[in-house]
Design an enzyme around this catalytic site. Sequence first.
Site, mmCIF file in Angstrom:
data_model
loop_
_atom_site.group_PDB
_atom_site.id
_atom_site.type_symbol
_atom_site.label_atom_id
_atom_site.label_comp_id
_atom_site.label_asym_id
_atom_site.label_seq_id
_atom_site.Cartn_x
_atom_site.Cartn_y
_atom_site.Cartn_z
ATOM 1 N N ASP A 48 0.849 -1.198 0.000
ATOM 2 C CA ASP A 48 0.000 0.000 0.000
ATOM 3 C C ASP A 48 0.879 1.240 0.000
ATOM 4 O O ASP A 48 1.526 1.557 0.998
ATOM 5 C CB ASP A 48 -0.921 -0.011 1.225
ATOM 6 C CG ASP A 48 -2.093 -0.953 1.037
ATOM 7 O OD1 ASP A 48 -2.708 -0.908 -0.052
ATOM 8 O OD2 ASP A 48 -2.372 -1.743 1.949
ATOM 9 N N GLY A 161 -7.730 -2.135 8.702
ATOM 10 C CA GLY A 161 -8.577 -2.358 9.866
ATOM 11 C C GLY A 161 -9.921 -1.653 9.844
ATOM 12 O O GLY A 161 -10.592 -1.578 10.872
ATOM 13 N N ASP A 191 -10.393 -5.107 -2.060
ATOM 14 C CA ASP A 191 -9.396 -4.687 -1.083
ATOM 15 C C ASP A 191 -10.045 -3.896 0.050
ATOM 16 O O ASP A 191 -10.713 -2.897 -0.198
ATOM 17 C CB ASP A 191 -8.350 -3.800 -1.802
ATOM 18 C CG ASP A 191 -7.217 -3.362 -0.890
ATOM 19 O OD1 ASP A 191 -7.137 -3.828 0.259
ATOM 20 O OD2 ASP A 191 -6.401 -2.541 -1.357
ATOM 21 N N GLY A 213 -5.074 -7.505 5.035
ATOM 22 C CA GLY A 213 -3.891 -7.085 5.777
ATOM 23 C C GLY A 213 -3.956 -7.508 7.219
ATOM 24 O O GLY A 213 -3.393 -8.532 7.628
HETATM 25 C C1 DX5 Z 1 -6.311 0.742 2.405
HETATM 26 C C2 DX5 Z 1 -5.469 -0.287 1.727
HETATM 27 C C3 DX5 Z 1 -5.810 -1.708 2.075
HETATM 28 C C4 DX5 Z 1 -5.762 -2.033 3.525
HETATM 29 C C5 DX5 Z 1 -6.164 -3.471 3.814
HETATM 30 O O1 DX5 Z 1 -6.006 2.023 2.015
HETATM 31 O O2 DX5 Z 1 -5.552 -0.196 0.341
HETATM 32 O O3 DX5 Z 1 -4.977 -2.584 1.316
HETATM 33 O O4 DX5 Z 1 -4.501 -1.772 4.065
HETATM 34 O O5 DX5 Z 1 -6.107 -3.676 5.159
HETATM 35 P P1 DX5 Z 1 -7.250 -4.450 5.963
HETATM 36 O O6 DX5 Z 1 -7.265 -5.841 5.424
HETATM 37 O O7 DX5 Z 1 -6.767 -4.363 7.364
HETATM 38 O O8 DX5 Z 1 -8.527 -3.715 5.712
HETATM 39 ZN ZN ZN Z 2 -4.423 -1.795 -0.799
#
Ligand code: DX5
Ligand code: ZN
Length: 239
Positions: A48, A161, A191, A213
């Site tokens: 990211d 999160g 995502d 994530g």
């Molecule tokens: C948000 C990012 C995501 C995020 C995913 O801006 O693009 O990839 O970090 O994290 P989780 O799985 O924790 O939502």
């Molecule tokens: Zn992402």
Amino acid sequence: MPDPVSVSDRLRGMVPTLSVGVLAADLMNLERDVRLLEQSGVKILHFDIMDGCFCPMLTAGQQFVKAVKTSLIKDVHLMIQDPLPKLESYVAAGADILTVHIEGCLHPHRIFQALGQMAGPAGKPVRGVGLNPGTPLSLIEPLLDELEMVFLLAINPGWGGQKFINSTVRRVETLREMIRKSGRNILIGLDGGITRGNIADVAKMGADIVVTGSAVFEGKKVVENAHFMMDAVMSGQKG
Ligand code: DX5
Ligand code: ZN
């Protein structure tokens, strides 16, 4: 020299699958966590990249993408304003998948055309377009001939999160229909906000690549969490 279409072909042969967000790892023990992902059978690592302008956080850049030595496919998610002048350096840094947000582009078609001419250490990157939850899908219809993947964000960009936004379910259906009409073989990525609690439902939505994530690194049980999430993604396909 690597086959220029190899990343795209490799991806198509492994979907549906997981792409794991590296920023949720224990960054003081990054190498250990990346090796654990490799051992778990994870195939894709998600980077990211935030510039503090397109979205509030500032994260890592080209040097970080390059510095991570791994057998995993590098899936680079650029959440940056005006990406065109920076694309070449991300490709050179080893981005196998390079996703650019349409909201950050003044001339998106030109950007994806240009990306189609670039090649890095593993050949041509897979071109992805990213869309925030509030961005109409119709914006990408004119771009489909210049894309290999569409990433729908199920959260607003900026942090891991967050809670999965439910209108994403309808958006995936609309996107699938748009892709079908185009006759193009374009992958769908999802995502944000994907957890142990909702991965089974998310898997049924039929995305090809599911980014997660925090759910993988939660409780420091990387291998167990990764297996749980991967099994769920793959059983969604069979159901
Ligand atoms: C948000 C990012 C995501 C995020 C995913 O801006 O693009 O990839 O970090 O994290 P989780 O799985 O924790 O939502
Ligand atoms: Zn992402």
